[in-house]
Each structure stands twice: as C-alpha cells, then as structure tokens.
Design a protein around this motif. Sequence first.
Motif, PDB file in Angstrom:
ATOM      1  N   CYS A 231      54.191  52.840  79.864  1.00  0.00           N
ATOM      2  CA  CYS A 231      54.954  54.215  79.656  1.00  0.00           C
ATOM      3  C   CYS A 231      54.093  54.816  78.444  1.00  0.00           C
ATOM      4  O   CYS A 231      54.236  55.894  78.605  1.00  0.00           O
ATOM      5  CB  CYS A 231      56.032  53.839  78.201  1.00  0.00           C
ATOM      6  N   LEU A 232      52.189  54.247  78.320  1.00  0.00           N
ATOM      7  CA  LEU A 232      51.896  55.543  77.828  1.00  0.00           C
ATOM      8  C   LEU A 232      50.790  55.924  78.916  1.00  0.00           C
ATOM      9  O   LEU A 232      50.607  57.364  78.470  1.00  0.00           O
ATOM     10  CB  LEU A 232      50.284  54.263  77.216  1.00  0.00           C
ATOM     11  N   PHE A 233      50.874  55.826  80.082  1.00  0.00           N
ATOM     12  CA  PHE A 233      50.946  56.800  80.759  1.00  0.00           C
ATOM     13  C   PHE A 233      51.936  58.189  80.785  1.00  0.00           C
ATOM     14  O   PHE A 233      50.760  59.329  80.625  1.00  0.00           O
ATOM     15  CB  PHE A 233      51.545  56.558  82.233  1.00  0.00           C
ATOM     16  N   PRO A 234      52.662  58.414  80.993  1.00  0.00           N
ATOM     17  CA  PRO A 234      52.825  59.556  80.348  1.00  0.00           C
ATOM     18  C   PRO A 234      52.745  60.601  79.467  1.00  0.00           C
ATOM     19  O   PRO A 234      52.617  61.508  79.103  1.00  0.00           O
ATOM     20  CB  PRO A 234      55.065  59.685  80.459  1.00  0.00           C
ATOM     21  N   PHE A 235      51.800  59.974  78.844  1.00  0.00           N
ATOM     22  CA  PHE A 235      51.545  60.234  76.802  1.00  0.00           C
ATOM     23  C   PHE A 235      50.119  60.379  77.148  1.00  0.00           C
ATOM     24  O   PHE A 235      49.498  61.514  77.020  1.00  0.00           O
ATOM     25  CB  PHE A 235      51.730  59.622  75.600  1.00  0.00           C
ATOM     26  N   SER A 236      49.185  59.843  78.425  1.00  0.00           N
ATOM     27  CA  SER A 236      47.981  60.199  78.100  1.00  0.00           C
ATOM     28  C   SER A 236      47.156  61.178  79.294  1.00  0.00           C
ATOM     29  O   SER A 236      46.183  61.642  79.657  1.00  0.00           O
ATOM     30  CB  SER A 236      47.366  59.014  78.312  1.00  0.00           C
ATOM     31  N   LEU A 237      48.143  61.034  80.131  1.00  0.00           N
ATOM     32  CA  LEU A 237      47.824  61.719  81.467  1.00  0.00           C
ATOM     33  C   LEU A 237      47.697  63.074  81.462  1.00  0.00           C
ATOM     34  O   LEU A 237      47.081  63.960  81.888  1.00  0.00           O
ATOM     35  CB  LEU A 237      48.092  61.548  82.394  1.00  0.00           C
ATOM     36  N   PRO A 238      49.092  63.754  80.508  1.00  0.00           N
ATOM     37  CA  PRO A 238      48.536  65.496  80.455  1.00  0.00           C
ATOM     38  C   PRO A 238      47.623  65.863  79.787  1.00  0.00           C
ATOM     39  O   PRO A 238      47.177  67.192  80.467  1.00  0.00           O
ATOM     40  CB  PRO A 238      50.402  65.596  79.874  1.00  0.00           C
ATOM     41  N   PRO A 239      46.685  65.767  79.047  1.00  0.00           N
ATOM     42  CA  PRO A 239      45.893  65.804  78.184  1.00  0.00           C
ATOM     43  C   PRO A 239      44.981  66.176  79.105  1.00  0.00           C
ATOM     44  O   PRO A 239      43.768  66.794  78.708  1.00  0.00           O
ATOM     45  CB  PRO A 239      45.379  66.207  77.277  1.00  0.00           C
ATOM     46  N   ILE A 240      44.801  65.530  79.998  1.00  0.00           N
ATOM     47  CA  ILE A 240      43.656  64.821  80.797  1.00  0.00           C
ATOM     48  C   ILE A 240      43.702  66.464  81.683  1.00  0.00           C
ATOM     49  O   ILE A 240      43.120  66.431  82.762  1.00  0.00           O
ATOM     50  CB  ILE A 240      43.559  63.654  81.550  1.00  0.00           C
ATOM     51  N   LEU A 241      45.321  65.930  82.651  1.00  0.00           N
ATOM     52  CA  LEU A 241      45.345  66.844  83.680  1.00  0.00           C
ATOM     53  C   LEU A 241      45.036  68.344  82.812  1.00  0.00           C
ATOM     54  O   LEU A 241      44.786  69.010  83.885  1.00  0.00           O
ATOM     55  CB  LEU A 241      46.742  67.020  84.114  1.00  0.00           C
ATOM     56  N   GLY A 242      45.407  68.883  82.106  1.00  0.00           N
ATOM     57  CA  GLY A 242      45.000  69.706  81.385  1.00  0.00           C
ATOM     58  C   GLY A 242      43.336  70.339  81.457  1.00  0.00           C
ATOM     59  O   GLY A 242      43.351  71.194  81.389  1.00  0.00           O
ATOM     60  N   THR A 243      42.864  69.513  80.857  1.00  0.00           N
ATOM     61  CA  THR A 243      41.534  69.421  80.059  1.00  0.00           C
ATOM     62  C   THR A 243      40.373  69.816  82.374  1.00  0.00           C
ATOM     63  O   THR A 243      39.732  70.217  81.993  1.00  0.00           O
ATOM     64  CB  THR A 243      40.199  68.043  79.418  1.00  0.00           C
ATOM     65  N   ASN A 244      41.095  68.640  82.592  1.00  0.00           N
ATOM     66  CA  ASN A 244      40.124  68.564  84.119  1.00  0.00           C
ATOM     67  C   ASN A 244      41.033  70.344  84.729  1.00  0.00           C
ATOM     68  O   ASN A 244      40.240  70.239  85.835  1.00  0.00           O
ATOM     69  CB  ASN A 244      40.920  67.816  84.658  1.00  0.00           C
ATOM     70  N   TRP A 245      42.553  70.337  85.140  1.00  0.00           N
ATOM     71  CA  TRP A 245      42.591  71.623  86.266  1.00  0.00           C
ATOM     72  C   TRP A 245      42.492  72.821  85.004  1.00  0.00           C
ATOM     73  O   TRP A 245      42.864  73.896  86.174  1.00  0.00           O
ATOM     74  CB  TRP A 245      43.412  70.706  86.598  1.00  0.00           C
ATOM     75  N   PHE A 246      42.967  72.881  83.719  1.00  0.00           N
ATOM     76  CA  PHE A 246      43.043  74.113  83.078  1.00  0.00           C
ATOM     77  C   PHE A 246      42.359  74.776  81.829  1.00  0.00           C
ATOM     78  O   PHE A 246      41.620  73.905  82.040  1.00  0.00           O
ATOM     79  CB  PHE A 246      44.688  74.138  82.639  1.00  0.00           C
ATOM     80  N   LYS A 247      43.328  75.721  81.561  1.00  0.00           N
ATOM     81  CA  LYS A 247      42.058  76.475  80.547  1.00  0.00           C
ATOM     82  C   LYS A 247      41.931  75.553  79.605  1.00  0.00           C
ATOM     83  O   LYS A 247      43.303  75.138  78.975  1.00  0.00           O
ATOM     84  CB  LYS A 247      42.291  77.694  80.431  1.00  0.00           C
ATOM     85  N   SER A 248      41.349  75.582  78.463  1.00  0.00           N
ATOM     86  CA  SER A 248      40.877  74.453  77.505  1.00  0.00           C
ATOM     87  C   SER A 248      42.982  74.904  76.957  1.00  0.00           C
ATOM     88  O   SER A 248      43.060  74.714  75.600  1.00  0.00           O
ATOM     89  CB  SER A 248      39.945  75.320  76.151  1.00  0.00           C
ATOM     90  N   GLU A 249      43.019  76.642  76.231  1.00  0.00           N
ATOM     91  CA  GLU A 249      43.620  76.805  75.702  1.00  0.00           C
ATOM     92  C   GLU A 249      45.444  76.274  76.077  1.00  0.00           C
ATOM     93  O   GLU A 249      46.245  77.252  75.264  1.00  0.00           O
ATOM     94  CB  GLU A 249      43.632  78.483  75.152  1.00  0.00           C
ATOM     95  N   HIS A 250      45.478  77.093  77.527  1.00  0.00           N
ATOM     96  CA  HIS A 250      46.594  76.200  78.261  1.00  0.00           C
ATOM     97  C   HIS A 250      47.232  74.918  77.887  1.00  0.00           C
ATOM     98  O   HIS A 250      47.605  74.027  78.549  1.00  0.00           O
ATOM     99  CB  HIS A 250      46.551  76.594  79.896  1.00  0.00           C
ATOM    100  N   VAL A 251      45.813  74.117  77.401  1.00  0.00           N
ATOM    101  CA  VAL A 251      46.419  72.577  77.483  1.00  0.00           C
ATOM    102  C   VAL A 251      47.440  72.329  76.548  1.00  0.00           C
ATOM    103  O   VAL A 251      48.674  72.025  77.004  1.00  0.00           O
ATOM    104  CB  VAL A 251      45.100  71.634  76.327  1.00  0.00           C
ATOM    105  N   ALA A 252      47.627  72.647  75.738  1.00  0.00           N
ATOM    106  CA  ALA A 252      49.160  72.774  75.145  1.00  0.00           C
ATOM    107  C   ALA A 252      50.309  73.060  75.801  1.00  0.00           C
ATOM    108  O   ALA A 252      50.972  72.495  74.983  1.00  0.00           O
ATOM    109  CB  ALA A 252      49.052  73.657  73.309  1.00  0.00           C
ATOM    110  N   GLY A 253      49.620  74.406  76.468  1.00  0.00           N
ATOM    111  CA  GLY A 253      51.034  74.071  77.962  1.00  0.00           C
ATOM    112  C   GLY A 253      51.270  73.234  78.343  1.00  0.00           C
ATOM    113  O   GLY A 253      52.788  72.920  78.707  1.00  0.00           O
TER     114      GLY A 253
END
Length: 460
Positions: A129-151
């Motif tokens: 269950c930690l994967f769904p919590f820890s992977l979204p911010p990694i996806l955000g920082t790897n692929w999206f703008k910094s200001e879109h990580v929260a999105g």
Amino acid sequence: MKMTENESVNGANQTFVYYKRRYLLALLLGLYTATNFFQHFQYATISNVVSDYYGVSEQAVNWNALVYNVGATVFIYPIMKCIEKFGFSNSMVIGTAMNAFGTAIKLCAIKQNRFDLLLIGQLFPAFGCLFPFSLPPILGTNWFKSEHVAGVIGFNFALNAIGTASAFVMPSLIFNNLNNKTEIASALSSVSYTIAVIAFGVFVMTVLFVKEKPRTPPSLAEQSRIQNNIRLPLSSLWQNRNFILLVIIYSLVTALGQAVTIVLNQMVFKQFAKSIANRIVTIAGLLALLSEIPSTAIISMICARYNQYKIVLISYCVLLIVFLSVYTFGFYISNEIMIYIFIFLSGFTYNAMFVILSDFIIEATYPISEGATLNIAVCISGIPGLFLVPLMSALIKQFGSASANITLLVIAALQLVLSLGVSNDLKRHRVNLSGPSASQTKMAKDDLSETNSEQTPLIS
C-alpha cells in the motif's frame, strides 16, 4: 508524441520537453491506486454482512482494513529499498502485481469457512500500500513541471476516492436485502471477480507502457538535483523541524480519515434503524469519499498558484474543526441531512489536507527523494489508526456514535495547534525561482554538513 514549453530562468531561455505519455502513466497509477484502496475498504463497508457470513466479529472484519496500517509500518524499508534499487517503472510493476495476486487469492475465499484465506489475500495489496503513496510524487518530479506535482498527487487521490467510494456503493447497491447466505456468496463472488479483472488489466498495461523517465528533466529543480548529484542522508530529516511537525499532522489526518470511513457502518447501525441504515452508510460514505474529487482539484490549483502553504494548512485545520463539530451534532440529534452535508464538507477538508501536506513535505525536504520522505510519512501515519479505529469502535458500543466522534474533534484541534508551529519553507520552489545556481549547491551542502561531513547513500 511530445510538447515543448519555453521557460526563462535567471535571464536565460531554457526549453523543457513534456511528453504526452505522462498522462497515460498518471492514469495507470491512478487506476492502480483505485483498485488498491477499493480493497482497503471492500469489507469494512459491509462489515455486518461479512461478519454474519463468515461467523466472525465485526472487529475481525475491520482488520481487513487495518492490515493496511500494518503493511505501511512493516514494509516501509523494503518498499523504499525497492524504489531506490529498481526505480519508478519496476516498482510500479511490483506493486500492481501484488495488487492483482491478492485479488486472485480472495477469489478462493468465498466459502464460509475461508475467512483466513480472505485475510491472507488482503495482505498482498495491503503490504504494497505504500506504492500508491510514494510513486505519484516520483512520477510528478520525473515527468511534470514542479508546480504540477501537487496536481499529480491530487489526481491520484481523486482516483483513490473513486475506488474507495465504489466500496461504499456496495451496502445499498449489491448487499441490501439479501435473503440468505447463498445470495451473499454470489454477491461476494461477483465483486471479487470484477476487481480481479480490473487489477490484472492494470498490471498488464503497466508492464507494457510504463517507462522510468523522459529523456530530459522537466524542471529546474529536477535538473539541479541531477546536475549537483547531492544526496542528503535520511538522518537529516529528524533534524528538520518542519518535516517532523508535518509528518505528525499527516498521521493525525490519516487516522481521522480512516476512522470516519471504517467505523461509519458501525456508527450508523448504532444510531439508526436497520431499515434505513444501509442507505445512510452508502450515501454518507459516497459523499465523504467523492468530496475528494473537487477537493483535490481545488487544492492542486491553490498549490500551483499560491505558495503560502502554512496559511492554507491552518485555514483547512480550522474548517475541519467546524465541519466535524456539526457532523458530530448531526449524529447526536440523528439528523440524516446534517450528517450528509457535513460528512461531505469534512471529507472535502481533510482530503485536501492530504494533498497539501504531501506537497509541503516534498518542499520542506528537497532535495531528498520524494519517495523516501513520503514513505516515511505514510509509514508513521499508519500507527495512530491502529489505536484510533478500535478505540472508536469501543466508544460507539459503550457511549454511542456522537460521543465517540468527540475523539475526532480532539484530533482536529491538535492538528491546528501543530500547524501553527510549521514554517513556510518551500525549498524546491526557491530553486525553481533562482535556477540551478552555485548558491543552491552551497545551501544543500551546508544542510548536509549539519548531519554528516560525508555524503552517504539515501538508504544504508
């Protein structure tokens, strides 16, 4: 297959490339989260039915949900190590595989004497269950703008809400007015097969389409971290006052959110007649969970445009106290409409707090890995719920639903007090404004020297 955007930083034009694949990755991660959290609450929402069918107590049924807390606590190190060693893509494959395997085991647990097998099957999605919590911010920082990580985090929470809300549809839509255990077995089987098909589909799509990183970093903050190659030891987190306070608040919000949903069935059946209880559980549960969709969308926009995270956090803490107070009063006077309105508003508030706290933790601990910091936060956040949910369950039996809810008000007040001590330290935001300058490198090295004169691995 790609989209470019030009950004001017420190007077110089820099072009960052954004790939359309990132939307597919966000969708697959969101579907994984949805199926994982459907299973989290799959049996808690029908605890009375499951208890009668398998001949076990409702407390035993609730452990199908609480085992997620155990998984978050026990498996933090293996999952952090997994993400560090294998990266985003392979970690997501492992997580979706565990998720799907658990659904397969539960297909074999439909017989009335196999509650033990049901619980074993629940361990696999729970322990991952930690994967769904820890992977979204990694996806955000790897692929999206910094200001879109929260999105990205907010979108994942929204899919989380849809998955969990689906579990709360079951009491009225599927398990209402079943006449015998044969009909219950058929309903349990239909639900289990449906979630298994979806979970296996997500796993296959993950294997086929998920990639680790784009060819170029998507933001100055990520570019700076890669170029400077500075890796602070995790021990530095415990000297970061903001991190400690934010993790405690995050833990209290998690415990509060779990208590509202897990014991909802028990609270409603304690306070209302059985003829209307299933309807109230379904409507109230759906309102609490679906509130996450507009809530996370709004808070994501606030985080992208407004960098005063402390003020936003305090405001939401105050709102939560107000909404929970009226929600508690609704149970006291057995007012169905008041319960509906204020469980929605309470859910709207604490679900937004998850997003802002997640992004706040990432900001306060930059340049440490987002996966590591949020894994630690989620691990610690699972502990209070192990005590709060059984406590709430016991208080409901002894004193009634409204009296038990006062515990939630105490927790909400404590969140407000702690949020007053947080400082608005947005390190990642400062890097994006200033660029990958020498001063940023010096700042990171100064942080490192406070705890260790040598650079150490992220996880030893």
